[in-house]
Enzyme design. Structure first.
Site, short mmCIF file in Angstrom:
data_model
loop_
_atom_site.label_atom_id
_atom_site.label_comp_id
_atom_site.label_asym_id
_atom_site.label_seq_id
_atom_site.Cartn_x
_atom_site.Cartn_y
_atom_site.Cartn_z
N THR A 125 34.48 45.31 28.41
CA THR A 125 35.33 45.70 29.53
C THR A 125 35.85 47.11 29.36
O THR A 125 36.03 47.58 28.23
CB THR A 125 36.52 44.72 29.63
N ASP A 126 36.15 47.75 30.49
CA ASP A 126 36.75 49.09 30.42
C ASP A 126 38.17 49.04 29.85
O ASP A 126 38.73 50.07 29.47
CB ASP A 126 36.76 49.75 31.81
N LYS A 157 38.99 42.03 22.95
CA LYS A 157 37.66 42.50 23.39
C LYS A 157 37.25 43.73 22.57
O LYS A 157 36.08 43.88 22.22
CB LYS A 157 37.70 42.85 24.88
P1 NAD Z 1 35.88 33.79 33.41
O1 NAD Z 1 37.21 33.56 32.80
O2 NAD Z 1 35.68 33.59 34.86
O3 NAD Z 1 34.78 32.90 32.66
C1 NAD Z 1 34.77 32.74 31.27
C2 NAD Z 1 33.81 31.60 30.94
O4 NAD Z 1 33.75 31.49 29.51
C3 NAD Z 1 34.25 30.23 31.48
O5 NAD Z 1 33.16 29.57 32.04
C4 NAD Z 1 34.76 29.51 30.24
O6 NAD Z 1 34.60 28.09 30.32
C5 NAD Z 1 33.87 30.11 29.16
N1 NAD Z 1 34.47 30.02 27.82
C6 NAD Z 1 35.73 30.36 27.46
N2 NAD Z 1 35.91 30.10 26.15
C7 NAD Z 1 34.74 29.60 25.68
C8 NAD Z 1 34.30 29.15 24.41
N3 NAD Z 1 35.11 29.16 23.33
N4 NAD Z 1 33.03 28.72 24.28
C9 NAD Z 1 32.19 28.70 25.36
N5 NAD Z 1 32.56 29.08 26.58
C10 NAD Z 1 33.82 29.54 26.74
O7 NAD Z 1 35.50 35.30 32.99
P2 NAD Z 1 34.69 36.42 33.80
O8 NAD Z 1 35.64 37.15 34.67
O9 NAD Z 1 33.46 35.84 34.34
O10 NAD Z 1 34.32 37.40 32.58
C11 NAD Z 1 33.14 37.20 31.83
C12 NAD Z 1 33.05 38.28 30.78
O11 NAD Z 1 33.03 39.57 31.39
C13 NAD Z 1 34.23 38.28 29.81
O12 NAD Z 1 33.72 38.55 28.51
C14 NAD Z 1 35.10 39.43 30.30
O13 NAD Z 1 35.80 40.01 29.23
C15 NAD Z 1 34.06 40.39 30.85
N6 NAD Z 1 34.50 41.28 31.95
C16 NAD Z 1 35.08 40.75 33.07
C17 NAD Z 1 35.41 41.61 34.13
C18 NAD Z 1 36.05 41.07 35.39
O14 NAD Z 1 36.45 41.87 36.26
N7 NAD Z 1 36.15 39.77 35.59
C19 NAD Z 1 35.14 42.97 34.04
C20 NAD Z 1 34.54 43.46 32.86
C21 NAD Z 1 34.21 42.62 31.83
O1 DAU Z 2 38.83 46.04 34.14
C1 DAU Z 2 38.14 44.88 33.77
C2 DAU Z 2 39.09 43.71 33.67
O2 DAU Z 2 39.48 43.37 35.00
C3 DAU Z 2 38.48 42.52 32.96
O3 DAU Z 2 38.22 42.88 31.62
C4 DAU Z 2 39.42 41.30 33.02
O4 DAU Z 2 38.77 40.18 32.46
C5 DAU Z 2 39.74 41.02 34.47
O5 DAU Z 2 40.64 39.95 34.58
C6 DAU Z 2 40.34 42.27 35.13
O6 DAU Z 2 41.64 42.58 34.55
P1 DAU Z 2 42.89 43.02 35.46
O7 DAU Z 2 44.13 42.75 34.70
O8 DAU Z 2 42.69 44.40 35.99
O9 DAU Z 2 42.67 41.98 36.70
P2 DAU Z 2 43.72 41.09 37.53
O10 DAU Z 2 42.94 40.53 38.67
O11 DAU Z 2 44.49 40.17 36.68
O12 DAU Z 2 44.71 42.19 38.10
C7 DAU Z 2 44.25 43.30 38.88
C8 DAU Z 2 45.46 44.18 39.19
O13 DAU Z 2 46.30 43.46 40.12
C9 DAU Z 2 46.33 44.50 38.00
O14 DAU Z 2 46.84 45.82 38.13
C10 DAU Z 2 47.48 43.50 38.10
C11 DAU Z 2 47.61 43.26 39.58
N1 DAU Z 2 48.05 41.91 40.00
C12 DAU Z 2 47.37 40.84 39.52
C13 DAU Z 2 47.74 39.54 39.87
C14 DAU Z 2 47.00 38.36 39.29
C15 DAU Z 2 49.11 41.75 40.90
O15 DAU Z 2 49.69 42.73 41.38
N2 DAU Z 2 49.46 40.47 41.24
C16 DAU Z 2 48.84 39.36 40.76
O16 DAU Z 2 49.27 38.23 41.09
#
Ligand code: NAD
Ligand code: DAU
Length: 342
Positions: A125-126, A157
């Site tokens: 992740t960033d 991470k």
């Molecule tokens: P998510 O929380 O939606 O999904 C995580 C998944 O991992 C779930 O299915 C959960 O059951 C599984 N998991 C958790 N712990 C586990 C374990 N111990 N063993 C096996 N499975 C397990 O997450 P996401 O948003 O899909 O993110 C996926 C990956 O991408 C993460 O590594 C996150 O850091 C990275 N990432 C996410 C974002 C974003 O914006 N969502 C951006 C950049 C990087």
């Molecule tokens: O940048 C990549 C990351 O983006 C990933 O590594 C993480 O797994 C993913 O969850 C996400 O992190 P953020 O903290 O940026 O995402 P989130 O959706 O939780 O929040 C986005 C922005 O919105 C952040 O500035 C917090 C704000 N926020 C979030 C929630 C849940 C609110 O203002 N209100 C809220 O209820």
């Protein structure tokens, strides 16, 4: 080719599984997932009908269970998505983040070494770069930007990334890492900003914006992220990190207003609540490396992506209503009940 995907019942992992099954009709895809609160087999319904797909409920920290799957499947590529991913939860309870995100990564890499996979890809992740000031729009995260984390989530991470690079240098494990900005799209768990706002606005509930809503995130449609991971794991150089992002920075307030406009709901639903502790101000990716080396560019404009996402939530009500009806009910009360008004 056999591709082993961890965390495939989560948001990005499930989208990635569909991407692989569609684009590589000869490949097998194996999913290991513990099915935590964030894992949902309903997200893999169509994949489960495909005989090139296999699902195993496995904790990536469970060495024996992980190795049993490697022994049967001998994967060519391992992609590690599995993680605890929500920053707010890491503020409440850091321990599980260290276990899954760091020790789970170690377990997956040990098995990858033992069974000599051709590529171990770490989905990072960033957030490992920390944040950028709001008044310096000229600054971006590059792959050589120092690690500088803010939350237990981002620290876990970053720890995993360092371990991945160490396994490359010390043991010669053929690794790669992608560090992506914020994703949005189908199957996004409703604790995260965009799906939280869509699902609450649909019910005419208040929309909790942290602080002043001026924090900036760099949004990327999930399919564009999947395409980037696919390119890097198949064609990217070993031992390298690639940043992934599409120069699409928005304040949180802009994002929430865009969602409201798309749904035809009033801005009066917005409620300002107490800020997240340690809240990162701005994320912004410089994606020059992945573009120049691998030709990757995002395909989805934000307006189109948000429209498609809102439509998906409208057409898949049972997917998110099932989640809201379960343990999640207590989650919202626990996390937001105590946030006083800002
Ligand atoms: P998510 O929380 O939606 O999904 C995580 C998944 O991992 C779930 O299915 C959960 O059951 C599984 N998991 C958790 N712990 C586990 C374990 N111990 N063993 C096996 N499975 C397990 O997450 P996401 O948003 O899909 O993110 C996926 C990956 O991408 C993460 O590594 C996150 O850091 C990275 N990432 C996410 C974002 C974003 O914006 N969502 C951006 C950049 C990087
Ligand atoms: O940048 C990549 C990351 O983006 C990933 O590594 C993480 O797994 C993913 O969850 C996400 O992190 P953020 O903290 O940026 O995402 P989130 O959706 O939780 O929040 C986005 C922005 O919105 C952040 O500035 C917090 C704000 N926020 C979030 C929630 C849940 C609110 O203002 N209100 C809220 O209820």
């Amino acid at each position: 080719m056999t591709v082993l995907v961890t965390g495939g019942a989560g948001f990005i992992g499930s989208n990635f599984i569909y991407y692989e099954l569609e684009h590589y009709p000869q490949d097998r895809v194996i999913c290991l997932d513990k099915l935590t609160y964030a894992g949902n087999l309903n997200s893999l319904k169509k994949a489960l009908e495909n005989d090139r797909f296999r699902f195993e409920k496995v904790d990536i920290c469970d060495r024996e269970a992980v190795e049993a799957v490697f022994a049967q499947e001998h994967p060519d590529i391992v992609v590690n998505f599995a993680a605890e991913s929500h920053v707010d939860r890491s503020v409440e309870d850091p321990g599980i983040f260290l276990r899954t995100n760091i020790l789970g990564t170690q377990t997956m890499m040990d098995a990858s070494r033992k069974y000599q996979v051709k590529r171990y890809h770490q989905v990072s992740t960033d957030e490992v770069y920390g944040d950028l000031p709001l008044d310096r729009p000229d600054l971006f995260f590059r792959e050589d930007t120092p690690i500088h984390t803010s939350s237990p989530y981002s620290a876990s991470k970053a720890g995993a990334d360092l371990l991945v690079l160490a396994y490359h240098r010390t043991f010669g494990l053929p690794v790669s890492i992608t560090r992506c900005s914020n994703n949005y799209g189908p199957y996004h768990f409703p604790e995260k900003l965009i799906p939280l706002m869509i699902t609450r606005a649909l019910a005419d509930q208040s929309l909790p914006v942290y602080g002043t809503g001026e924090n900036v995130r760099d949004w990327l449609y999930v399919e564009d992220h999947c395409a980037a991971i696919d390119l890097v794991m198949r064609k990217g150089r070993e031992g390298e990190i690639y940043n992934v992002g599409g120069h699409n920075e928005r304040t949180n307030l802009d994002v929430v207003k865009t969602v409201l406009k798309e749904l035809g709901k009033p801005e009066s639903l917005i409620t300002y609540v107490k800020d997240r502790p340690g809240h990162d101000r701005r994320y912004a990716i410089d994606p020059t490396k992945i573009h120049e080396e691998l030709g990757w560019l995002p395909k989805t404009r934000f307006d189109d992506g948000i429209h498609a996402t809102v439509q998906w939530y409208l057409q898949n009500e049972s997917w998110w209503k099932d989640i809201l009806a379960g343990d999640y009910q207590n989650y919202y009360e626990h996390m937001y009940g105590k946030r006083e008004k800002a």
